[in-house]
Design an enzyme around this catalytic site. Structure first.
Site, PDB file in Angstrom:
ATOM      1  N   LYS A  22       0.837  -1.206   0.000  1.00  0.00           N
ATOM      2  CA  LYS A  22       0.000   0.000   0.000  1.00  0.00           C
ATOM      3  C   LYS A  22       0.866   1.248   0.000  1.00  0.00           C
ATOM      4  O   LYS A  22       0.627   2.178  -0.776  1.00  0.00           O
ATOM      5  CB  LYS A  22      -0.892  -0.012   1.252  1.00  0.00           C
ATOM      6  CG  LYS A  22      -1.482   1.355   1.592  1.00  0.00           C
ATOM      7  CD  LYS A  22      -2.361   1.330   2.814  1.00  0.00           C
ATOM      8  CE  LYS A  22      -1.707   1.633   4.129  1.00  0.00           C
ATOM      9  NZ  LYS A  22      -1.326   3.036   4.371  1.00  0.00           N
ATOM     10  N   ASN A  23       1.870   1.266   0.874  1.00  0.00           N
ATOM     11  CA  ASN A  23       2.643   2.501   1.047  1.00  0.00           C
ATOM     12  C   ASN A  23       3.631   2.764  -0.087  1.00  0.00           C
ATOM     13  O   ASN A  23       4.248   3.819  -0.139  1.00  0.00           O
ATOM     14  CB  ASN A  23       3.364   2.502   2.399  1.00  0.00           C
ATOM     15  CG  ASN A  23       2.377   2.690   3.543  1.00  0.00           C
ATOM     16  OD1 ASN A  23       1.208   2.988   3.317  1.00  0.00           O
ATOM     17  ND2 ASN A  23       2.848   2.513   4.773  1.00  0.00           N
ATOM     18  N   ARG A 122       0.119  14.679  12.930  1.00  0.00           N
ATOM     19  CA  ARG A 122       0.655  14.489  11.585  1.00  0.00           C
ATOM     20  C   ARG A 122       0.678  15.770  10.736  1.00  0.00           C
ATOM     21  O   ARG A 122      -0.005  15.849   9.706  1.00  0.00           O
ATOM     22  CB  ARG A 122      -0.106  13.365  10.869  1.00  0.00           C
ATOM     23  CG  ARG A 122      -0.112  12.082  11.664  1.00  0.00           C
ATOM     24  CD  ARG A 122      -0.769  10.942  10.952  1.00  0.00           C
ATOM     25  NE  ARG A 122       0.068  10.380   9.896  1.00  0.00           N
ATOM     26  CZ  ARG A 122      -0.277   9.323   9.166  1.00  0.00           C
ATOM     27  NH1 ARG A 122      -1.430   8.721   9.367  1.00  0.00           N
ATOM     28  NH2 ARG A 122       0.522   8.863   8.234  1.00  0.00           N
ATOM     29  N   ARG A 403      -8.643  -0.626   4.249  1.00  0.00           N
ATOM     30  CA  ARG A 403      -7.735   0.390   3.692  1.00  0.00           C
ATOM     31  C   ARG A 403      -6.417  -0.257   3.246  1.00  0.00           C
ATOM     32  O   ARG A 403      -5.797   0.223   2.306  1.00  0.00           O
ATOM     33  CB  ARG A 403      -7.384   1.436   4.765  1.00  0.00           C
ATOM     34  CG  ARG A 403      -8.390   2.515   4.987  1.00  0.00           C
ATOM     35  CD  ARG A 403      -7.776   3.597   5.862  1.00  0.00           C
ATOM     36  NE  ARG A 403      -6.478   3.981   5.349  1.00  0.00           N
ATOM     37  CZ  ARG A 403      -5.450   4.418   6.074  1.00  0.00           C
ATOM     38  NH1 ARG A 403      -5.560   4.553   7.381  1.00  0.00           N
ATOM     39  NH2 ARG A 403      -4.308   4.743   5.519  1.00  0.00           N
TER      40      ARG A 403
HETATM   41  C1  LIG Z   1       1.152   6.229   3.054  1.00  0.00           C
HETATM   42  C2  LIG Z   1       2.352   5.998   3.884  1.00  0.00           C
HETATM   43  O1  LIG Z   1       3.434   5.698   3.386  1.00  0.00           O
HETATM   44  N1  LIG Z   1       2.203   6.073   5.210  1.00  0.00           N
HETATM   45  C3  LIG Z   1       3.316   5.817   6.077  1.00  0.00           C
HETATM   46  C4  LIG Z   1       4.132   7.072   6.230  1.00  0.00           C
HETATM   47  O2  LIG Z   1       3.277   8.085   6.742  1.00  0.00           O
HETATM   48  P1  LIG Z   1       3.767   9.604   6.705  1.00  0.00           P
HETATM   49  O3  LIG Z   1       4.508   9.845   5.468  1.00  0.00           O
HETATM   50  O4  LIG Z   1       2.574  10.442   7.004  1.00  0.00           O
HETATM   51  O5  LIG Z   1       4.733   9.621   7.957  1.00  0.00           O
HETATM   52  P2  LIG Z   1       6.034  10.514   8.200  1.00  0.00           P
HETATM   53  O6  LIG Z   1       7.237   9.668   8.012  1.00  0.00           O
HETATM   54  O7  LIG Z   1       5.912  11.750   7.382  1.00  0.00           O
HETATM   55  O8  LIG Z   1       5.874  10.895   9.734  1.00  0.00           O
HETATM   56  C5  LIG Z   1       6.901  10.660  10.680  1.00  0.00           C
HETATM   57  C6  LIG Z   1       6.785  11.674  11.798  1.00  0.00           C
HETATM   58  O9  LIG Z   1       7.121  12.957  11.264  1.00  0.00           O
HETATM   59  C7  LIG Z   1       6.115  13.902  11.590  1.00  0.00           C
HETATM   60  N2  LIG Z   1       6.028  14.892  10.483  1.00  0.00           N
HETATM   61  C8  LIG Z   1       5.899  14.456   9.197  1.00  0.00           C
HETATM   62  C9  LIG Z   1       5.812  15.357   8.154  1.00  0.00           C
HETATM   63  C10 LIG Z   1       5.873  16.739   8.445  1.00  0.00           C
HETATM   64  O10 LIG Z   1       5.794  17.599   7.558  1.00  0.00           O
HETATM   65  N3  LIG Z   1       6.023  17.132   9.744  1.00  0.00           N
HETATM   66  C11 LIG Z   1       6.107  16.242  10.784  1.00  0.00           C
HETATM   67  O11 LIG Z   1       6.248  16.632  11.943  1.00  0.00           O
HETATM   68  C12 LIG Z   1       4.842  13.057  11.724  1.00  0.00           C
HETATM   69  O12 LIG Z   1       3.833  13.707  12.472  1.00  0.00           O
HETATM   70  C13 LIG Z   1       5.383  11.814  12.399  1.00  0.00           C
HETATM   71  O13 LIG Z   1       5.496  12.054  13.777  1.00  0.00           O
HETATM   72  O14 LIG Z   1       5.219   6.818   7.110  1.00  0.00           O
HETATM   73  C14 LIG Z   1       4.824   6.457   8.452  1.00  0.00           C
HETATM   74  C15 LIG Z   1       6.083   6.305   9.284  1.00  0.00           C
HETATM   75  O15 LIG Z   1       6.813   5.231   8.854  1.00  0.00           O
HETATM   76  C16 LIG Z   1       3.979   5.194   8.404  1.00  0.00           C
HETATM   77  O16 LIG Z   1       3.461   4.953   9.700  1.00  0.00           O
HETATM   78  C17 LIG Z   1       2.820   5.332   7.429  1.00  0.00           C
HETATM   79  O17 LIG Z   1       2.197   4.084   7.245  1.00  0.00           O
HETATM   80  C1  LIG Z   2      -0.450   4.798   9.184  1.00  0.00           C
HETATM   81  C2  LIG Z   2      -0.606   4.112   8.058  1.00  0.00           C
HETATM   82  O1  LIG Z   2      -1.039   4.610   6.869  1.00  0.00           O
HETATM   83  P1  LIG Z   2      -1.379   6.130   6.483  1.00  0.00           P
HETATM   84  O2  LIG Z   2      -0.100   6.902   6.508  1.00  0.00           O
HETATM   85  O3  LIG Z   2      -1.898   6.000   5.080  1.00  0.00           O
HETATM   86  O4  LIG Z   2      -2.393   6.640   7.470  1.00  0.00           O
HETATM   87  C3  LIG Z   2      -0.289   2.660   7.979  1.00  0.00           C
HETATM   88  O5  LIG Z   2      -0.174   2.129   6.850  1.00  0.00           O
HETATM   89  O6  LIG Z   2      -0.148   2.025   9.039  1.00  0.00           O
END
Ligand SMILES: CC(=O)N[C@H]1[C@@H](OP(=O)(O)OP(=O)(O)OC[C@H]2O[C@@H](n3ccc(=O)[nH]c3=O)[C@H](O)[C@@H]2O)O[C@H](CO)[C@@H](O)[C@@H]1O
Ligand SMILES: C=C(OP(=O)(O)O)C(=O)O
Length: 424
Positions: A22-23, A122, A403
């Site tokens: 998915k990711n 997030r 999902r």
């Molecule tokens: C669709 C997808 O691939 N989702 C994955 C992606 O989510 P996602 O890309 O949303 O996660 P991030 O790696 O960006 O988030 C990591 C941390 O950074 C923080 N953050 C992120 C962006 C930003 O602009 N500012 C900030 O503070 C977030 O709140 C979180 O605490 O990576 C996460 C961490 O491995 C996984 O749990 C999710 O499944």
């Molecule tokens: C947190 C997850 O996905 P998303 O970033 O799409 O919410 C997940 O795949 O566990």
């Protein structure tokens, strides 16, 4: 609303095919916005999230055709609408991944702010700051990010103060069509990012440092048609490995890649779950998972890849709930990712949350109960707890599971679990 009913206590035996991740699929689908020609994705999973991303891209003006039998998705066409509306973005945070590609190719985009979700606030500040460093002007208005780059994006050196999967992907995609060299420092290194980068290279992008935390992207004028096979889902594989861990038995996770399980595989072995890489022989390669003796408590802390994945934390907690001894599970990525704890405790688990850590004292048996989940991985962890439990468990709010897991109940029933979907 559909529910899942299961009765635990049966060892699992057989083969489970692992789908495309998915990711990886979600950013790869967004990458189609960058291309002049069609993008063909093979090993494409049929999930609620990929359907949401397809709807989002279609309303931008792209065509998306998914042959779910052949697992081939073809995306093509030109964006005619540069707005990503709230109704779709609120369903799935990965929708924000259209921002970088739209801005890079069309010079403007209006994307709803995704807002928080059950697991944490997030924010997307790192995505926005990076795009601004590349010359974008971004205003926040009425819940939307209004972004423009009338003269196109320019290469820049971007240092991430925190490792972010989504920000790395958004900026990587944007940089492929920017003018000049972009360097992404402290970039995320998840296998899904490698997969995206490999696909972008197949589309004509110039990227160095793939697989490291420093990506260098030399912008090109256009990207072209390509075909790419989506990497197998390491979180689906890890989830089923935990299923075998809680029930015992022996299952081949067909297509799973040991190198992507990394720290998760090491920790599972320490806990008493045996994992063995099976080289491809015809189509039967993957990871063989077995548990023949007892489970032991092991401490873990979630970290960016190659550390222990936050997306495996809840499933590992279900395993630790029935292990001998105690374990401490520390969540460092998301501030609110323990919502499965009270539900597991209703099933007889002994788990205490202290700040960012959960102390799990293993019990010899859980007991089935009706439970409710608030997010994707919490839902699968309750299925795992149900597989470990005596009696019947009903998991409500199955839409969270849909999902990210394709035909979950079919895959588990095929290896001997007593599980069915109750249409609601
Ligand atoms: C669709 C997808 O691939 N989702 C994955 C992606 O989510 P996602 O890309 O949303 O996660 P991030 O790696 O960006 O988030 C990591 C941390 O950074 C923080 N953050 C992120 C962006 C930003 O602009 N500012 C900030 O503070 C977030 O709140 C979180 O605490 O990576 C996460 C961490 O491995 C996984 O749990 C999710 O499944
Ligand atoms: C947190 C997850 O996905 P998303 O970033 O799409 O919410 C997940 O795949 O566990």
């Amino acid at each position: 609303m559909d529910r899942i009913r299961l009765r635990g206590g049966r060892p699992l035996k057989g083969t489970i095919p692992i789908g495309g991740a998915k990711n990886a699929a979600l950013p790869l689908m967004a990458a189609a916005l960058l291309s002049e020609g069609p993008l063909t994705l093979t090993n494409a999973p049929a999930l609620d999230d990929t359907r949401t991303m397809a709807r989002l891209l279609e309303q931008h003006g792209l065509s998306v055709a998914h042959d779910t039998q052949a697992r081939i998705m073809t995306l093509g066409g030109t964006a005619t609408n540069l707005v990503a509306p709230y109704d779709l973005v609120r369903k799935m945070r990965a929708s924000v991944l259209v921002l970088g590609p739209l801005l890079a190719r069309y010079g403007q985009a209006k994307v709803s702010l995704p807002g928080g979700c059950a697991i944490g606030t997030r924010p997307v500040d790192l995505h926005l700051k990076g795009l601004e460093q590349m010359g974008a002007k971004i205003d926040l208005d009425s819940g939307y990010m209004n972004a423009t780059a009338p003269e196109g994006l320019k290469g820049a050196k971007i240092y991430f103060s925190q490792v972010s999967v989504g920000a790395t992907e958004n900026l990587l995609m944007a940089a492929t069509l920017a003018d000049g060299l972009t360097e992404l420092v402290n970039a995320a290194r998840e296998p899904e990012i490698d997969d995206l980068a490999q696909c972008l290279v197949a589309m004509g992008a110039r990227i160095e440092g793939i697989g490291t935390d420093r990506l260098r992207i030399e912008g090109v004028k256009t990207l072209h048609a390509a075909t790419h096979s989506i990497v197998p889902d390491r979180i689906e594989a890890g989830s089923f490995a935990c299923a075998v861990g809680v029930t015992g038995g022996e299952v081949l996770l067909q297509g799973a890649r040991m190198e992507h399980l990394g720290t998760v595989a090491r920790v599972l072995r320490e806990a008493g779950v045996e994992l063995e890489e099976v080289p491809p022989n015809g189509s039967a390669g993957g990871v063989l998972v077995r548990r023949s003796s007892g489970l032991r408590g092991v401490d873990v802390m979630t970290e960016p890849f190659p550390g222990f994945a936050t997306d495996m934390q809840a499933q590992f907690m279900a395993l630790m709930a029935v292990a001998e001894g105690a374990s401490m599970i520390t969540e460092t990525i998301f501030e609110n990712r323990f919502m499965h704890v009270p539900e597991m405790n209703r099933m007889g688990a002994r788990i205490n949350v202290q700040g960012r850590s959960a102390i799990v004292r293993g019990v010899s048996r859980l007991s089935g109960a009706p439970v409710m989940a608030t997010d994707l991985r919490a839902s699968i962890s309750l299925i795992l707890a149900g597989l470990a439990a005596g009696g019947e468990t009903i998991v409500n709010r199955v839409y969270h599971l849909d999902r990210g897991y394709e035909r979950l109940e079919e895959k588990l029933a095929a290896v001997g679990a007593d599980i069915e979907r109750l249409p609601g």
